[in-house]
Enzyme design. Structure first.
Site, short mmCIF file in Angstrom:
data_model
loop_
_atom_site.label_atom_id
_atom_site.label_comp_id
_atom_site.label_asym_id
_atom_site.label_seq_id
_atom_site.Cartn_x
_atom_site.Cartn_y
_atom_site.Cartn_z
N HIS A 94 0.85 -1.20 0.00
CA HIS A 94 0.00 0.00 0.00
C HIS A 94 0.88 1.24 0.00
O HIS A 94 1.98 1.24 0.56
CB HIS A 94 -0.91 -0.01 1.23
CG HIS A 94 -1.98 1.03 1.18
ND1 HIS A 94 -1.72 2.34 1.52
CD2 HIS A 94 -3.28 0.98 0.81
CE1 HIS A 94 -2.82 3.05 1.37
NE2 HIS A 94 -3.79 2.25 0.94
N GLU A 164 -3.75 2.26 -7.15
CA GLU A 164 -4.13 3.34 -6.25
C GLU A 164 -3.25 4.55 -6.50
O GLU A 164 -2.14 4.62 -5.98
CB GLU A 164 -3.97 2.90 -4.79
CG GLU A 164 -4.85 1.75 -4.39
CD GLU A 164 -5.01 1.68 -2.89
OE1 GLU A 164 -6.15 1.78 -2.43
OE2 GLU A 164 -4.01 1.56 -2.19
N SER A 210 -10.10 7.33 -2.89
CA SER A 210 -11.30 8.13 -2.60
C SER A 210 -12.54 7.60 -3.31
O SER A 210 -13.34 8.37 -3.87
CB SER A 210 -11.06 9.61 -2.95
OG SER A 210 -10.01 10.14 -2.15
#
Length: 247
Positions: A94, A164, A210
């Site tokens: 991440h 991401e 988001s």
């Protein structure tokens, strides 16, 4: 058979027993689309607790693990430990692990390889920073991150690739469906060229950054977006809406 839609919630360093109980209740109430695979990333200290109270159609996931089974690595957990409590998923690479804790592409790839060898399913995260996107380096960055992983693994059947863009995580900014689709399509083409056609066709590439109840339906319509990895919204009842985005 098409790729099964996949929605993950990453709770990050949030929650306590009371709030996990509340999340479990709204997930139980749902209803959740039975055609969607649902996974939630739980802080390590609550993994076993969450596993005991989450509905059976929601799988708990660790948010991180190290690249070896055991040893003198204070504060870390291993895939062996995750397996030992009956959890079958882990999120690795991440952007917060990369950019807050300094994990580089090679370490992330080593962790992915070891987790897969240990039998876990892996959510492998990739994505560019704002300055990299503005410099036109999006493809270069995500290809490099993906190549590091591809060089160390052979079996992709237990991998979900999560794109991401770092500039869209927790900022309220979201890549447009078209921006996200473009990167997903290029990633699939990269897998086709550099790994195999079957891996390109079968690997789920999900979008994170988001994602909310308001934008999930439009994002989910894109051909190469196979689901979402959701941050803050996964702590709220709107997560149910996101799971059901394809309905």
């Amino acid at each position: 058979m098409g790729r099964k839609f996949w929605v993950g919630g990453n709770w990050k360093m949030n929650g306590d027993k009371k709030s996990i109980e509340e999340i479990s209740k709204f997930l139980q109430t749902g209803p959740l689309d039975p055609n969607v695979e649902v996974v939630v990333g739980v802080p390590a200290i609550y993994l076993e607790y969450a596993k005991g109270i989450l509905p059976t159609n929601v799988a708990p996931s660790a948010q991180n693990c190290y690249k070896v089974p055991k040893g003198a690595f204070t504060g870390e957990i291993s895939p062996a430990m995750i397996n030992d409590i009956g959890v079958k998923w882990v999120i690795l690479g991440h952007s917060e692990r990369r950019h807050v804790f300094g994990e580089n592409d090679e370490l992330v790839a080593d962790k992915v390889a070891h987790a897969l060898e240990s039998g876990l399913n892996v959510v492998a995260c990739i994505g560019e920073k704002l300055e990299e996107r503005e410099a036109g380096k999006t493809e270069e960055v995500v290809y490099c991150q993906t190549k590091a992983i591809a060089d160390k693994i052979k079996d992709w059947s237990k991998v979900v690739l999560a794109y991401e863009p770092v500039w869209a995580i927790g900022t309220g900014k979201t890549a447009t469906p078209q921006q996200a689709q473009e990167v997903h399509q290029k990633l699939r083409a990269w897998l086709n060229k550099n790994v195999s056609e079957s891996v390109a066709n079968e690997t789920r590439i999900v979008y994170g950054g988001s994602v909310t109840g308001a934008n999930c339906v439009d994002l989910g319509k894109e051909a190469d977006i196979d689901g979402f990895l959701v941050g803050g919204a996964s702590l709220k009842p709107e997560f149910v809406q996101i799971v059901n985005a394809k309905k």
